[in-house]
Design an enzyme around this catalytic site. Sequence first.
Site, PDB file in Angstrom:
ATOM      1  N   HIS A  78     -67.596 -89.791 -38.507  1.00  0.00           N
ATOM      2  CA  HIS A  78     -69.130 -90.037 -38.768  1.00  0.00           C
ATOM      3  C   HIS A  78     -69.412 -90.499 -40.196  1.00  0.00           C
ATOM      4  O   HIS A  78     -69.011 -89.740 -41.009  1.00  0.00           O
ATOM      5  CB  HIS A  78     -70.067 -89.118 -38.199  1.00  0.00           C
ATOM      6  CG  HIS A  78     -70.180 -89.241 -36.819  1.00  0.00           C
ATOM      7  ND1 HIS A  78     -71.135 -88.585 -35.972  1.00  0.00           N
ATOM      8  CD2 HIS A  78     -69.321 -89.589 -35.711  1.00  0.00           C
ATOM      9  CE1 HIS A  78     -71.087 -88.786 -34.782  1.00  0.00           C
ATOM     10  NE2 HIS A  78     -70.079 -89.359 -34.474  1.00  0.00           N
ATOM     11  N   TYR A 207     -81.106 -85.077 -36.571  1.00  0.00           N
ATOM     12  CA  TYR A 207     -81.533 -83.823 -37.052  1.00  0.00           C
ATOM     13  C   TYR A 207     -83.046 -84.124 -37.119  1.00  0.00           C
ATOM     14  O   TYR A 207     -83.695 -85.190 -37.645  1.00  0.00           O
ATOM     15  CB  TYR A 207     -81.238 -83.370 -38.470  1.00  0.00           C
ATOM     16  CG  TYR A 207     -79.849 -82.968 -38.440  1.00  0.00           C
ATOM     17  CD1 TYR A 207     -78.604 -83.939 -38.493  1.00  0.00           C
ATOM     18  CD2 TYR A 207     -79.404 -81.713 -38.622  1.00  0.00           C
ATOM     19  CE1 TYR A 207     -77.471 -83.470 -38.764  1.00  0.00           C
ATOM     20  CE2 TYR A 207     -78.311 -81.058 -38.643  1.00  0.00           C
ATOM     21  CZ  TYR A 207     -77.256 -81.979 -38.766  1.00  0.00           C
ATOM     22  OH  TYR A 207     -75.806 -81.503 -38.947  1.00  0.00           O
ATOM     23  N   PRO A 299     -76.520 -72.560 -38.679  1.00  0.00           N
ATOM     24  CA  PRO A 299     -75.511 -73.539 -38.400  1.00  0.00           C
ATOM     25  C   PRO A 299     -76.038 -75.017 -38.696  1.00  0.00           C
ATOM     26  O   PRO A 299     -75.504 -75.887 -38.555  1.00  0.00           O
ATOM     27  CB  PRO A 299     -75.320 -73.526 -36.977  1.00  0.00           C
ATOM     28  CG  PRO A 299     -76.451 -72.475 -36.505  1.00  0.00           C
ATOM     29  CD  PRO A 299     -76.946 -71.679 -37.516  1.00  0.00           C
ATOM     30  N   LYS A 303     -71.853 -75.538 -41.656  1.00  0.00           N
ATOM     31  CA  LYS A 303     -70.737 -75.231 -42.817  1.00  0.00           C
ATOM     32  C   LYS A 303     -69.972 -73.966 -42.424  1.00  0.00           C
ATOM     33  O   LYS A 303     -69.231 -73.557 -43.102  1.00  0.00           O
ATOM     34  CB  LYS A 303     -71.469 -74.422 -44.145  1.00  0.00           C
ATOM     35  CG  LYS A 303     -72.633 -75.650 -44.700  1.00  0.00           C
ATOM     36  CD  LYS A 303     -71.648 -76.571 -45.611  1.00  0.00           C
ATOM     37  CE  LYS A 303     -72.006 -78.066 -45.788  1.00  0.00           C
ATOM     38  NZ  LYS A 303     -71.288 -79.079 -45.682  1.00  0.00           N
ATOM     39  N   TYR A 391     -73.703 -82.197 -47.543  1.00  0.00           N
ATOM     40  CA  TYR A 391     -73.359 -82.225 -46.212  1.00  0.00           C
ATOM     41  C   TYR A 391     -71.997 -82.580 -45.753  1.00  0.00           C
ATOM     42  O   TYR A 391     -71.469 -82.020 -45.025  1.00  0.00           O
ATOM     43  CB  TYR A 391     -74.331 -83.207 -45.367  1.00  0.00           C
ATOM     44  CG  TYR A 391     -74.089 -83.190 -43.696  1.00  0.00           C
ATOM     45  CD1 TYR A 391     -73.154 -84.008 -43.141  1.00  0.00           C
ATOM     46  CD2 TYR A 391     -75.109 -82.331 -43.069  1.00  0.00           C
ATOM     47  CE1 TYR A 391     -73.304 -83.786 -41.758  1.00  0.00           C
ATOM     48  CE2 TYR A 391     -74.900 -82.287 -41.784  1.00  0.00           C
ATOM     49  CZ  TYR A 391     -73.983 -83.100 -40.877  1.00  0.00           C
ATOM     50  OH  TYR A 391     -73.822 -82.955 -39.704  1.00  0.00           O
TER      51      TYR A 391
END
Length: 403
Positions: A78, A207, A299, A303, A391
């Site tokens: 991704h 998100y 979460p 990570k 990220y």
Amino acid sequence: MPQSHTIRTQVAIVGAGPAGLLLGQLLHRAGIDAVLIERQSADYVLGRIRAGVLEQVTMDLLDEAGVGQRMHAEGLVHSGFDMVCEGLRKRVDLAALTGGKTVMVYGQTEVTRDLMEARQSAGLPTYYEAQSVQIQDFDTAHPRVVFEHGGHTVGVECDFIAGCDGFHGVCRANVPQGAMQTFEKVYPFGWLGILSDTQPLHHELIYASTVRGFVLCSQRSHTRSRYYLQVPLTDTLDQWSDEAFWDELRLRLGPQQCASLVTGPSIEKSIAPLRSFVAEPMRFGRLFLAGDAAHIVPPTGAKGLNLAASDVKYLSQALRDFYLERSNAGVDHYSDRCLRRVWRAERFSWWFTTLMHRFPADATIDNKLKYAELDYVLHSEAGLRSLAENYVGLPLDFAQAGA
Ligand code: FAS
Ligand code: PHB
């Protein structure tokens, strides 16, 4: 009276989650003997549905461990994800913002399966369903792990104990009071997760911060979806039928975002609490903590599993230096080296969680301020770059480079 027998090895690894299994594989490839001791069955460990996103550092480690083949064949690369906040939807172009870095969507269950199969193929000593595991004398040069297995009492004499036994494990719990400092923040909500054999809503993750709470639309493959809803800590699974889950997801994302939503029966459903937690230091004599045994992140930033991998990389390097180079430098600097990266991931995970979730104590102005921050981050090159570089994961060596 159960019979007892004693085993001699170099490293006793407690816990066969990703941290313990990956450490065992890296040590094996370095020619260092290790015995793995796990209290659950292998099937039980594989039945836990957890992380879904791997950083490049973790992917490289799985390749180094010789178990990356299926990940590359079946995982999904991704290069971005979408952020949704009320009327705003914006793609965070990870690759463009980080000079080409991406993440791999490949479930922790598959990582664990690949590592278990590699360990079994190599015939490495592994004790599943070990009971009453005790760690002893780790403040001496002759630590031991003692446990019950198949009617026998087994004693493992070793040079080092790797505490990879997760947040509720026995290793951190055995560190003497006063020898460790802990830092904890418990969030006033949990994540209700559902796994379904349905086509994901979108080809990348979404998100979403909504007035009814946080939503994450994730996936495991093109035909298996993973969704999360922020829920009150008081919620229990019996309050959430599959239908109630899908209805709430539609309510939070709205009809437009859910136009192509494919629903179906859950094949797994669970509620996980969220916390930030760090234990310092991560080494006590010959006991070294790695992964969730030493730290927990909410979460949101994906990570947890990735931090476990970087701890294990540092620990495997330190043990190689000890055995192969006769150097104590790695073991002496293990904790400091891990914690620098751990705290940066803790900070990002806390920031992303606080920004994207509705807190019961938030006043109207708090939500206005969060929207303004999101609006800034998503429309600022600097804000997007900061989000993206955290990220995709910080490089392993940043802690050495003094960055
Ligand atoms: P683990 O907890 O995975 O493994 C520890 C192992 O030690 C377990 O197999 C346990 O059975 C064993 N053990 C415990 N006590 C023992 C004893 N006394 N003797 C022997 N063995 C013992 N991270 C993400 O990035 N994204 C997510 O969505 C996500 N979701 C999560 C959901 C839940 C419910 C939980 C608990 C964690 C989640 N995480 C997520 C974080 C998770 O992925 C961890 O970071 C990851 O499992 C860390 O791996 P380990 O450190 O190996 O710990
Ligand atoms: C998951 O797919 O389980 C997942 C993905 C991204 C996150 C958290 C969980 O940030």
